[in-house]
Write a protein that holds these residues in place. Structure first.
Motif, PDB file in Angstrom:
ATOM      1  N   GLU A 129       0.821  -1.218   0.000  1.00 39.92           N
ATOM      2  CA  GLU A 129       0.000   0.000   0.000  1.00 39.92           C
ATOM      3  C   GLU A 129       0.855   1.268   0.000  1.00 39.92           C
ATOM      4  O   GLU A 129       0.382   2.334   0.317  1.00 39.92           O
ATOM      5  CB  GLU A 129      -0.973   0.022   1.198  1.00 39.92           C
ATOM      6  N   GLY A 146      -5.848   0.298  18.839  1.00 41.77           N
ATOM      7  CA  GLY A 146      -4.838  -0.511  18.180  1.00 41.77           C
ATOM      8  C   GLY A 146      -4.150  -1.424  19.168  1.00 41.77           C
ATOM      9  O   GLY A 146      -4.573  -1.559  20.340  1.00 41.77           O
ATOM     10  N   LEU A 147      -3.063  -2.031  18.715  1.00 40.78           N
ATOM     11  CA  LEU A 147      -2.348  -3.022  19.523  1.00 40.78           C
ATOM     12  C   LEU A 147      -1.867  -2.449  20.850  1.00 40.78           C
ATOM     13  O   LEU A 147      -1.665  -3.193  21.810  1.00 40.78           O
ATOM     14  CB  LEU A 147      -1.142  -3.546  18.737  1.00 40.78           C
ATOM     15  N   THR A 169      -7.667  -1.138  14.312  1.00 41.16           N
ATOM     16  CA  THR A 169      -6.655  -1.398  13.288  1.00 41.16           C
ATOM     17  C   THR A 169      -6.779  -2.861  12.852  1.00 41.16           C
ATOM     18  O   THR A 169      -7.421  -3.675  13.525  1.00 41.16           O
ATOM     19  CB  THR A 169      -5.239  -1.145  13.835  1.00 41.16           C
ATOM     20  N   ARG A 170      -6.108  -3.176  11.773  1.00 43.42           N
ATOM     21  CA  ARG A 170      -6.227  -4.542  11.245  1.00 43.42           C
ATOM     22  C   ARG A 170      -5.696  -5.615  12.203  1.00 43.42           C
ATOM     23  O   ARG A 170      -6.365  -6.627  12.411  1.00 43.42           O
ATOM     24  CB  ARG A 170      -5.528  -4.621   9.878  1.00 43.42           C
ATOM     25  N   VAL A 225     -10.653  -0.081  10.146  1.00 40.76           N
ATOM     26  CA  VAL A 225     -10.507   1.183   9.427  1.00 40.76           C
ATOM     27  C   VAL A 225      -9.205   1.132   8.655  1.00 40.76           C
ATOM     28  O   VAL A 225      -8.187   0.658   9.168  1.00 40.76           O
ATOM     29  CB  VAL A 225     -10.468   2.362  10.427  1.00 40.76           C
ATOM     30  N   GLY A 226      -9.231   1.610   7.423  1.00 45.87           N
ATOM     31  CA  GLY A 226      -7.982   1.659   6.655  1.00 45.87           C
ATOM     32  C   GLY A 226      -8.160   1.083   5.273  1.00 45.87           C
ATOM     33  O   GLY A 226      -9.275   0.903   4.801  1.00 45.87           O
ATOM     34  N   VAL A 227      -7.034   0.777   4.690  1.00 50.93           N
ATOM     35  CA  VAL A 227      -7.043   0.398   3.282  1.00 50.93           C
ATOM     36  C   VAL A 227      -7.810  -0.911   3.055  1.00 50.93           C
ATOM     37  O   VAL A 227      -8.483  -1.085   2.050  1.00 50.93           O
ATOM     38  CB  VAL A 227      -5.590   0.367   2.769  1.00 50.93           C
ATOM     39  N   THR A 228      -7.757  -1.816   4.024  1.00 53.80           N
ATOM     40  CA  THR A 228      -8.510  -3.070   3.891  1.00 53.80           C
ATOM     41  C   THR A 228      -9.890  -2.922   4.502  1.00 53.80           C
ATOM     42  O   THR A 228     -10.783  -3.724   4.219  1.00 53.80           O
ATOM     43  CB  THR A 228      -7.788  -4.219   4.646  1.00 53.80           C
ATOM     44  N   GLY A 271      -3.681   3.910  21.264  1.00 59.26           N
ATOM     45  CA  GLY A 271      -2.687   2.862  21.029  1.00 59.26           C
ATOM     46  C   GLY A 271      -2.574   2.462  19.569  1.00 59.26           C
ATOM     47  O   GLY A 271      -2.386   1.295  19.250  1.00 59.26           O
ATOM     48  N   SER A 295      -0.478   3.183  16.028  1.00 59.51           N
ATOM     49  CA  SER A 295       0.802   3.798  15.635  1.00 59.51           C
ATOM     50  C   SER A 295       0.638   4.835  14.532  1.00 59.51           C
ATOM     51  O   SER A 295       1.376   5.810  14.478  1.00 59.51           O
ATOM     52  CB  SER A 295       1.788   2.713  15.191  1.00 59.51           C
ATOM     53  N   GLN A 349      -1.442   2.459   6.085  1.00 52.74           N
ATOM     54  CA  GLN A 349      -2.571   1.581   5.720  1.00 52.74           C
ATOM     55  C   GLN A 349      -3.783   1.847   6.607  1.00 52.74           C
ATOM     56  O   GLN A 349      -4.907   1.567   6.228  1.00 52.74           O
ATOM     57  CB  GLN A 349      -2.169   0.100   5.855  1.00 52.74           C
ATOM     58  N   HIS A 350      -3.546   2.374   7.785  1.00 61.41           N
ATOM     59  CA  HIS A 350      -4.659   2.733   8.671  1.00 61.41           C
ATOM     60  C   HIS A 350      -5.110   4.170   8.394  1.00 61.41           C
ATOM     61  O   HIS A 350      -6.299   4.434   8.203  1.00 61.41           O
ATOM     62  CB  HIS A 350      -4.241   2.588  10.134  1.00 61.41           C
ATOM     63  N   ASN A 404      -0.944   7.878  22.744  1.00 59.11           N
ATOM     64  CA  ASN A 404       0.099   6.893  22.459  1.00 59.11           C
ATOM     65  C   ASN A 404       1.255   7.152  23.423  1.00 59.11           C
ATOM     66  O   ASN A 404       1.570   8.305  23.735  1.00 59.11           O
ATOM     67  CB  ASN A 404       0.566   7.058  21.002  1.00 59.11           C
ATOM     68  N   ASP A 407      -0.601   6.531  28.641  1.00 59.52           N
ATOM     69  CA  ASP A 407      -1.045   5.145  28.550  1.00 59.52           C
ATOM     70  C   ASP A 407      -2.537   5.108  28.169  1.00 59.52           C
ATOM     71  O   ASP A 407      -3.368   5.757  28.824  1.00 59.52           O
ATOM     72  CB  ASP A 407      -0.815   4.463  29.915  1.00 59.52           C
ATOM     73  N   ALA A 408      -2.855   4.350  27.136  1.00 59.74           N
ATOM     74  CA  ALA A 408      -4.221   4.342  26.597  1.00 59.74           C
ATOM     75  C   ALA A 408      -5.237   3.882  27.649  1.00 59.74           C
ATOM     76  O   ALA A 408      -6.311   4.479  27.791  1.00 59.74           O
ATOM     77  CB  ALA A 408      -4.281   3.428  25.374  1.00 59.74           C
TER      78      ALA A 408
HETATM   79  C1  LIG Z   1      -1.616  -4.891   2.480  1.00 56.28           C
HETATM   80  C2  LIG Z   1      -1.828  -4.360   3.847  1.00 56.28           C
HETATM   81  C3  LIG Z   1      -3.051  -3.830   4.178  1.00 56.28           C
HETATM   82  C4  LIG Z   1      -3.272  -3.334   5.458  1.00 56.28           C
HETATM   83  N1  LIG Z   1      -4.493  -2.794   5.752  1.00 56.28           N
HETATM   84  C5  LIG Z   1      -4.699  -2.251   6.968  1.00 56.28           C
HETATM   85  C6  LIG Z   1      -5.938  -1.612   7.304  1.00 56.28           C
HETATM   86  O1  LIG Z   1      -6.883  -1.533   6.530  1.00 56.28           O
HETATM   87  N2  LIG Z   1      -6.069  -1.073   8.525  1.00 56.28           N
HETATM   88  C7  LIG Z   1      -5.070  -1.108   9.466  1.00 56.28           C
HETATM   89  O2  LIG Z   1      -5.267  -0.577  10.556  1.00 56.28           O
HETATM   90  N3  LIG Z   1      -3.916  -1.712   9.165  1.00 56.28           N
HETATM   91  C8  LIG Z   1      -3.696  -2.285   7.958  1.00 56.28           C
HETATM   92  N4  LIG Z   1      -2.521  -2.889   7.702  1.00 56.28           N
HETATM   93  C9  LIG Z   1      -1.546  -3.037   8.800  1.00 56.28           C
HETATM   94  C10 LIG Z   1      -0.717  -1.778   9.025  1.00 56.28           C
HETATM   95  O3  LIG Z   1       0.398  -1.789   8.169  1.00 56.28           O
HETATM   96  C11 LIG Z   1      -0.216  -1.696  10.459  1.00 56.28           C
HETATM   97  O4  LIG Z   1       0.525  -2.866  10.769  1.00 56.28           O
HETATM   98  C12 LIG Z   1      -1.333  -1.539  11.497  1.00 56.28           C
HETATM   99  O5  LIG Z   1      -2.179  -0.471  11.163  1.00 56.28           O
HETATM  100  C13 LIG Z   1      -0.729  -1.272  12.850  1.00 56.28           C
HETATM  101  O6  LIG Z   1      -1.706  -1.442  13.823  1.00 56.28           O
HETATM  102  P1  LIG Z   1      -1.551  -0.807  15.267  1.00 56.28           P
HETATM  103  O7  LIG Z   1      -1.387   0.656  15.154  1.00 56.28           O
HETATM  104  O8  LIG Z   1      -2.695  -1.336  16.060  1.00 56.28           O
HETATM  105  O9  LIG Z   1      -0.259  -1.540  15.847  1.00 56.28           O
HETATM  106  P2  LIG Z   1       1.231  -1.044  16.017  1.00 56.28           P
HETATM  107  O10 LIG Z   1       1.772  -0.508  14.764  1.00 56.28           O
HETATM  108  O11 LIG Z   1       1.953  -2.161  16.676  1.00 56.28           O
HETATM  109  O12 LIG Z   1       1.110   0.187  17.019  1.00 56.28           O
HETATM  110  C14 LIG Z   1       0.791   0.103  18.371  1.00 56.28           C
HETATM  111  C15 LIG Z   1       1.003   1.476  18.963  1.00 56.28           C
HETATM  112  O13 LIG Z   1       0.581   1.466  20.301  1.00 56.28           O
HETATM  113  C16 LIG Z   1       1.490   2.247  21.050  1.00 56.28           C
HETATM  114  N5  LIG Z   1       1.402   1.797  22.433  1.00 56.28           N
HETATM  115  C17 LIG Z   1       1.994   0.726  23.017  1.00 56.28           C
HETATM  116  N6  LIG Z   1       1.627   0.628  24.303  1.00 56.28           N
HETATM  117  C18 LIG Z   1       0.753   1.643  24.537  1.00 56.28           C
HETATM  118  C19 LIG Z   1       0.013   2.056  25.666  1.00 56.28           C
HETATM  119  N7  LIG Z   1       0.073   1.401  26.834  1.00 56.28           N
HETATM  120  N8  LIG Z   1      -0.785   3.144  25.536  1.00 56.28           N
HETATM  121  C20 LIG Z   1      -0.846   3.853  24.371  1.00 56.28           C
HETATM  122  N9  LIG Z   1      -0.152   3.500  23.256  1.00 56.28           N
HETATM  123  C21 LIG Z   1       0.626   2.396  23.334  1.00 56.28           C
HETATM  124  C22 LIG Z   1       2.829   2.010  20.416  1.00 56.28           C
HETATM  125  O14 LIG Z   1       3.712   3.089  20.722  1.00 56.28           O
HETATM  126  C23 LIG Z   1       2.453   1.937  18.959  1.00 56.28           C
HETATM  127  O15 LIG Z   1       2.555   3.210  18.338  1.00 56.28           O
HETATM  128  C24 LIG Z   1      -2.260  -3.383   6.428  1.00 56.28           C
HETATM  129  C25 LIG Z   1      -1.012  -3.903   6.087  1.00 56.28           C
HETATM  130  C26 LIG Z   1      -0.807  -4.387   4.813  1.00 56.28           C
HETATM  131  C27 LIG Z   1       0.552  -4.948   4.465  1.00 56.28           C
END
Ligand SMILES: Cc1cc2nc3c(=O)[nH]c(=O)nc-3n(C[C@H](O)[C@H](O)[C@H](O)COP(=O)(O)OP(=O)(O)OC[C@H]3O[C@@H](n4cnc5c(N)ncnc54)[C@H](O)[C@@H]3O)c2cc1C
Length: 331
Positions: A143, A217-218, A243-244, A258-261, A274, A276, A280-281, A295, A313-314
């Protein structure tokens, strides 16, 4: 006189009328049709109560209606058989459907049956002036780049992401024509047998319509913390987004992605806990008016997009917000 070129859409029906994605498809099809001096043909399946005529206001010239009690619920194999026959008769230049459960299930079946190319999840569609080919544009290669795809087969087929194109009613729509197609075959001949339909216990508020979206998110760490997010969404009268990876872990259903998928949304307020901020999101929240990000990492990319950022902290922020809202509501 030679026949007009056709841009065909697979419209989607609710119990009484077309669903919003159909108006988005009709709007984009109208633009493409005017660029190839063609007409827009809508195909729609639905129950006996369905009135598909609102499609005319969005630029559809002619509707092929497949009506009957068997079409109240999606039967993808049957829809695909009938749609393939309509494509064979009408020979459209272009065939579009929403990147929805219906479009993503039916169009690949049509593509396979008729040996056609298909581009999924387009975010932009254009006609190339030199040869009137359909340029199908979508994020690709993780993406990170926008790929421009041209089909070698006809109809040129694409699914488009709901919410990307805005539906626009015409100021002076032409009077359209509805042609009813009687289902051509024994309806039991499909390869899928649907045993029952179970409605969701409490239908979640639609992400598309929500003015407030509370997304996680994660960084939330686990499913229990994610349920705090659902609680906050309920207190605010908003919808839950995710997030995905969170959807893949099963913390919430795929309708929240939410996002590209997932979904592309334009709420008044998007609260990101939480998350990132991977492209893609964030491609799905470009239309949000105000983004608040929580975050623990001050370098998280989400802060570049956020209107307000909180390095915290979320879980703690969620608990504090829930407590305060409960106080305000006197609970
Ligand atoms: C082809 C393709 C399509 C995709 N389509 C989508 C899509 O449609 N939607 C989507 O969302 N993703 C999609 N993704 C995945 C995307 O690339 C990311 O991996 C994803 O969005 C990351 O999710 P995240 O933010 O939940 O996790 P992470 O990237 O792991 O982020 C977690 C965040 O939480 C923070 N954090 C940690 N602990 C705490 C805490 N205690 N309190 C607050 N913050 C904290 C961290 O600092 C970090 O910034 C796609 C990927 C690909 C390859």
């Amino acid at each position: 006189m030679s026949e007009k070129a056709k841009v065909m859409i697979l419209a989607e029906a609710g119990s009484h009328g077309p669903l919003p994605v159909s108006f988005e498809l009709a709007t984009v099809a109208r633009k493409l049709a005017s660029d190839i001096d063609g007409e827009v043909l809508g195909v729609i399946f639905g129950g006996n109560e369905l009135d598909p005529s609102p499609l005319f206001r969005y630029g559809v010239d002619r509707i092929k209606l497949v009506r009957g009690t068997s079409f109240v619920h999606l039967k993808d194999d049957l829809y695909a058989q009938i749609l393939s026959e309509v494509v064979g008769e009408e020979r459209p230049e272009i065939l579009l459907a929403g990147a929805t459960s219906l479009g993503l299930s039916v169009l690949p079946r049509v593509a396979a049956a008729l040996e056609l190319g298909l581009t999924a999840h387009c975010t932009e569609l254009k006609i190339r002036p030199e040869d009137k080919a359909l340029l199908q544009i979508r994020p690709s290669f993780g993406e990170d780049v926008m790929a421009v795809i041209v089909s070698k087969t006809k109809p040129q087929m694409a699914t488009v992401r709901p919410g990307v194109f805005r539906a626009r009613a015409l100021e002076s729509p032409t009077e359209g024509r509805i042609e009813e197609i009687s289902p051509p075959r024994d309806l039991s001949s499909g390869i899928l047998e649907i045993l029952s339909h179970l409605p969701l216990e409490a239908p979640p508020q639609s992400l598309q319509e929500a003015r407030i979206v509370v997304a996680g998110g994660l960084g939330l760490g686990n499913k229990e913390n994610f349920s705090l997010l659902k609680e906050l969404a309920a207190l605010l009268g908003g919808a839950v987004g995710a997030t995905r990876p969170v959807v893949e872990l099963g913390w919430v259903g795929p309708e929240a992605m939410v996002g590209v998928t997932g979904e592309t949304i334009s709420p008044r307020l998007y609260l990101a806990f939480g998350i990132s901020g991977a492209v893609q999101h964030t491609v799905g929240i470009k239309g949000a008016e105000v983004i608040v990000a929580v975050n623990t990492d001050p370098q998280a990319p989400i802060f570049k997009l956020a209107t307000y950022g909180l390095v915290a902290d979320a879980r703690e922020v969620l608990l504090a917000l829930i407590r305060r809202l409960r106080e305000i509501k006197g609970e």
